[in-house]
Motif scaffolding. Structure first.
Motif: not given
Length: 146
Positions: A18-27, A40-49, A102-109
């Motif tokens: 069991p995990v909680e998704i805390t963020g994203y990779t660049s892709d 690293f887990i594809p197909g999940v969204i930050a905040g999901e358990k 938001e994912l893209k903005r955070t990555h560029v920032h």
């Protein structure tokens, strides 16, 4: 911090965690931690358990796949493409457009501040007027057995 051999022995290949998704990779893959180690887990969204299954254990990180979504994000949407995620042309069709921006903005920032050494209080982002029907990229997995 654990030595590679120590933490690799803590995670078990094919085991579920069991995990909680805390963020994203660049892709756009989700990032979770198990005992401080990165998964690293594809197909999940930050905040999901969710419950994931470990499919690869590398020297510095592991990779998992989503098994069960226990607490979905309010940003999760039903993908509107029947080929998602098999074709590989779009990686973020499982999240709403606001979360994608938001994912893209955070990555560029992050790139501009961390790598570029810039000091930015915030970084505005302008979304597309039309968010569907503009992609023309398809990637299919080809397996050749010799």
């Amino acid at each position: 911090m654990f030595h590679v051999k120590q933490w690799r022995n803590m995670l078990k290949l094919k085991e579920r965690y069991p995990v909680e998704i805390t963020g994203y990779t660049s892709d756009g893959e989700g990032v979770a931690r198990i005992d401080g180690e990165v998964i690293f887990i594809p197909g999940v969204i930050a905040g999901e358990k969710c419950v994931i299954r470990i499919v690869n254990i590398g020297k510095t990180a592991a990779h998992g796949v989503l098994e069960t979504l226990t607490e979905p994000s309010p940003h999760r949407v039903e993908p509107d493409c029947p080929y998602f995620p098999r074709c590989g042309g779009c990686a973020l069709r499982h999240m709403d457009y606001a979360q994608e921006l938001e994912l893209k903005r955070t990555h560029v920032h992050s790139c501009l501040t961390r790598i570029g050494g810039q000091t930015l209080a915030s970084l505005p982002i302008t979304g597309a007027e039309q968010t569907d029907g503009y992609r023309n990229k398809v990637q299919f997995l080809s397996l050749i057995h010799i």
